[in-house]
Design a protein around this motif. Structure first.
Motif, PDB file in Angstrom:
ATOM      1  N   GLN A  74       0.800  -0.919   0.020  1.00 48.88           N
ATOM      2  CA  GLN A  74      -0.012  -0.017   0.012  1.00 48.88           C
ATOM      3  C   GLN A  74       0.897   1.271   0.060  1.00 48.88           C
ATOM      4  OE1 GLN A  74      -0.373   2.093   2.896  1.00 48.88           O
ATOM      5  NE2 GLN A  74      -1.770   3.633   1.928  1.00 48.88           N
ATOM      6  N   ARG A  75       2.005   1.227   0.588  1.00 54.57           N
ATOM      7  CA  ARG A  75       2.946   2.229   0.775  1.00 54.57           C
ATOM      8  C   ARG A  75       3.606   2.579  -0.457  1.00 54.57           C
ATOM      9  NH1 ARG A  75       2.485   6.991   3.602  1.00 54.57           N
ATOM     10  NH2 ARG A  75       4.728   8.055   3.579  1.00 54.57           N
ATOM     11  N   TYR A  76       3.954   1.408  -1.268  1.00 54.08           N
ATOM     12  CA  TYR A  76       4.568   1.703  -2.465  1.00 54.08           C
ATOM     13  C   TYR A  76       3.569   2.268  -3.312  1.00 54.08           C
ATOM     14  CZ  TYR A  76       7.008   0.532  -6.795  1.00 54.08           C
ATOM     15  OH  TYR A  76       7.503   0.519  -8.182  1.00 54.08           O
ATOM     16  N   PHE A  77       2.573   1.732  -3.542  1.00 54.78           N
ATOM     17  CA  PHE A  77       1.541   2.401  -4.572  1.00 54.78           C
ATOM     18  C   PHE A  77       1.181   3.591  -4.091  1.00 54.78           C
ATOM     19  CE2 PHE A  77       0.211  -2.568  -4.932  1.00 54.78           C
ATOM     20  CZ  PHE A  77       0.854  -2.417  -6.132  1.00 54.78           C
ATOM     21  N   TYR A  78       1.163   4.093  -2.815  1.00 56.19           N
ATOM     22  CA  TYR A  78       0.835   5.629  -2.648  1.00 56.19           C
ATOM     23  C   TYR A  78       1.987   6.482  -2.962  1.00 56.19           C
ATOM     24  CZ  TYR A  78       0.034   9.792   0.400  1.00 56.19           C
ATOM     25  OH  TYR A  78      -0.015  10.836   0.813  1.00 56.19           O
ATOM     26  N   VAL A  79       3.112   6.141  -2.668  1.00 53.64           N
ATOM     27  CA  VAL A  79       4.244   6.854  -2.911  1.00 53.64           C
ATOM     28  C   VAL A  79       4.440   7.119  -4.433  1.00 53.64           C
ATOM     29  CG1 VAL A  79       6.702   7.117  -2.713  1.00 53.64           C
ATOM     30  CG2 VAL A  79       5.308   6.703  -0.625  1.00 53.64           C
ATOM     31  N   THR A  80       4.181   6.033  -4.954  1.00 58.61           N
ATOM     32  CA  THR A  80       4.420   6.151  -6.697  1.00 58.61           C
ATOM     33  C   THR A  80       3.233   6.588  -7.403  1.00 58.61           C
ATOM     34  OG1 THR A  80       3.750   3.686  -6.824  1.00 58.61           O
ATOM     35  CG2 THR A  80       6.120   4.041  -6.569  1.00 58.61           C
ATOM     36  N   GLN A  81       2.297   6.900  -6.460  1.00 59.87           N
ATOM     37  CA  GLN A  81       0.696   7.492  -7.076  1.00 59.87           C
ATOM     38  C   GLN A  81       0.318   6.580  -8.098  1.00 59.87           C
ATOM     39  OE1 GLN A  81       1.847  11.531  -8.456  1.00 59.87           O
ATOM     40  NE2 GLN A  81       2.193  12.270  -6.408  1.00 59.87           N
ATOM     41  N   ARG A  82       0.579   5.201  -8.031  1.00 63.62           N
ATOM     42  CA  ARG A  82      -0.144   4.174  -8.873  1.00 63.62           C
ATOM     43  C   ARG A  82      -1.619   3.831  -8.371  1.00 63.62           C
ATOM     44  NH1 ARG A  82       4.862   0.073 -10.483  1.00 63.62           N
ATOM     45  NH2 ARG A  82       6.110   1.799 -11.412  1.00 63.62           N
TER      46      ARG A  82
END
Length: 375
Positions: free
Chosen positions: A113-121
Motif C-alpha cells: 500500500q505504501r509503495y502504491f501510494y508513494v508512486t501514485q499508482r
C-alpha cells in the motif's frame, strides 16, 4: 547423567522464561497501546499507513498475550490454559495462530500500500484501507479454522499412550490420521512459505523500492516528501526488525521434526528463539520514536495534553474545596451543617453589621439619656 542433563536444561529454560517473559509482556502492552493512541491522532491518521500500523499494534498485543503469556504461566506456575477444557484448547490455539498470521500479512500489505501510494499508482482512501483490512482478517481467520476443528484434549502425539500420561491439546493421530499427516509434514512448510517467505520477500523488495522512490521524490517537493519519508522510515524500521527477529523461529519450527521435541536441547533452543520472536512485537514503540519524526512530535504533544488534563483536574478539585474544608458537593448535601458552622468570613461580616448597628443607635439616642444611663 542423561536425566541430570535434562533436569538442568529444564531449570535453566524455566529460569530464563520466568525472568524475561514479564518484561516483554509489559513492554508489549505499554508500547503498543501508546503507539496505537498516537498513530490514530488527527495529524497521523491522515496517512493510511498509520491505520495499518495501528492495527498491527493490536495484532502484536494479541500475539504476545496468547503465546508468550501461556508459556510464562507454564514455566512459572505450571498452569496450561489449553488443558482447562476442550473449548479452551481449541479457542486458544486458534487465536494464537490467528494473531501470528496477521502480523506478517499486515506488514506485507502495508508495504504494498505504501509503495502504491508513494508512486501514485493507486489512490489509498480510508474506505479502501478498511476494506483491505477486513478482507485480510477474513482470509486469516478462515485459513486457520482447521486448528479449531481438529485440535482437542487427547493423548500426546510424541509420547506413548498410557493412563498415567496426561492429556494434551493436540491432534489425535488415530482418529484423524490424515489430518495429522497434513499438520505434521505439509502444514509447517506451507505456513513457512505463505506466512514467512512470501511476506518477507514482499517486505524486503517493497522497502527497497520505497527507499529509491522517496529519494527521487525528495528533490521535487520537500514539504510533502518530508512527511512521506517520516512514515516510510517507520515502516522500514519495523519491517527490517521483524525480518531479523522472527525468521529464525519460523525456520526452526518448519525444519525441526516432531521427534526432536523430546531432545534435551530442544526446549532451551526453542525458548530462546521464542523470546527473540516475541521481543520483536514489543519494541515497535521505540522504533517509531527513533525513526519517525512526526510520530515523535505527536507523542510529545499527546503526553503534554495528558499532563494538562491532570493539572486541570487537580486545579478544579482544589478550587472546589471551600475555606472551611468542605467541598461544594458536601455543601449541597449538608446545607444545615454549613449554617451551623459558619466560616471565618461570615463571622467577620456579622460582627461588622452589629458594630454598625450600635453606632447608628448611639447616634440617634439623645445626650440626656446617655448621661442618665452613664450615671
Amino acid at each position: 547423567m542423561n536425566n541430570s542433563l535434562i533436569y538442568s536444561h529444564e531449570n535453566f529454560t524455566r529460569w530464563i522464561s520466568v525472568i524475561l517473559s514479564p518484561i516483554i509482556l509489559i513492554g508489549c502492552a505499554i508500547g503498543n497501546i501508546a503507539s496505537f493512541m498516537v498513530l490514530l491522532r488527527p495529524r497521523l491518521r491522515r496517512q493510511t499507513t498509520s491505520i495499518y500500523l495501528a492495527v498491527l499494534c493490536i495484532a502484536e498485543i494479541g500475539t504476545c498475550y496468547t503465546g508468550l503469556l501461556r508459556q510464562f504461566l507454564l514455566d512459572a506456575f505450571r498452569l496450561d490454559i489449553r488443558t482447562i477444557n476442550p473449548l479452551a484448547c481449541r479457542s486458544h490455539i486458534y487465536f494464537t495462530y490467528l494473531f501470528l498470521r496477521l502480523a506478517p500479512l499486515l506488514l506485507a500489505l502495508v508495504t504494498l500500500q505504501r509503495y502504491f501510494y508513494v508512486t501514485q499508482r493507486a489512490i489509498c482512501s480510508l474506505k479502501s484501507t478498511c476494506a483491505q483490512l477486513v478482507c485480510l482478517f477474513i482470509f486469516a481467520s478462515t485459513a486457520e479454522l482447521h486448528l479449531f476443528a481438529f485440535y482437542d484434549l487427547t493423548y500426546s502425539d510424541t509420547r506413548p499412550r498410557s493412563e498415567h500420561v496426561p492429556f494434551e491439546c493436540t491432534v489425535d493421530k488415530l482418529h484423524h490420521s490424515t489430518y495429522y499427516e497434513f499438520r505434521s509434514k505439509i502444514y509447517p512448510k506451507l505456513a513457512l512459505v505463505a506466512y514467512t517467505v512470501v511476506p518477507l520477500a514482499i517486505i524486503i523488495i517493497g522497502n527497497v523500492l520505497l527507499v529509491r522512490t522517496v529519494r527521487k521524490a525528495s528533490q521535487r517537493a520537500k514539504c510533502k516528501t518530508k512527511k512521506k519519508r517520516s512514515v516510510t522510515r517507520m515502516l522500514y524500521a519495523v519491517s527490517v526488525l521483524y525480518t531479523v527477529l522472527t525468521s529464525p523461529a519460523s525456520i526452526f519450527l518448519a525444519i525441526a521434526p516432531a521427534s526432536y521435541q523430546l531432545a534435551p536441547a530442544f526446549r532451551l533452543q526453542w525458548t530462546l528463539l521464542r523470546l527473540l520472536f516475541y521481543l520483536c512485537h514489543s519494541v515497535n514503540f521505540l522504533l517509531f520514536c527513533v525513526s519517525g519524526t512526526f510520530f515523535r512530535q505527536e507523542f510529545i504533544s499527546f503526553s503534554r495534553s495528558i499532563c494538562a488534563i491532570q493539572l486541570n483536574w487537580k486545579s478544579n478539585h482544589n478550587h472546589a474545596v471551600g475555606i472551611d474544608g468542605m467541598t461544594k458537593f458536601e455543601e449541597i448535601l449538608n446545607p444545615t451543617l454549613k449554617s451551623r458552622t459558619p466560616s471565618g468570613n461570615s463571622l467577620t461580616k456579622t460582627e461588622k453589621q452589629s458594630s454598625k448597628l450600635n453606632e447608628t443607635r448611639s447616634a440617634e439616642t439623645p445626650p440626656e439619656i446617655l448621661k442618665n444611663s452613664t450615671s
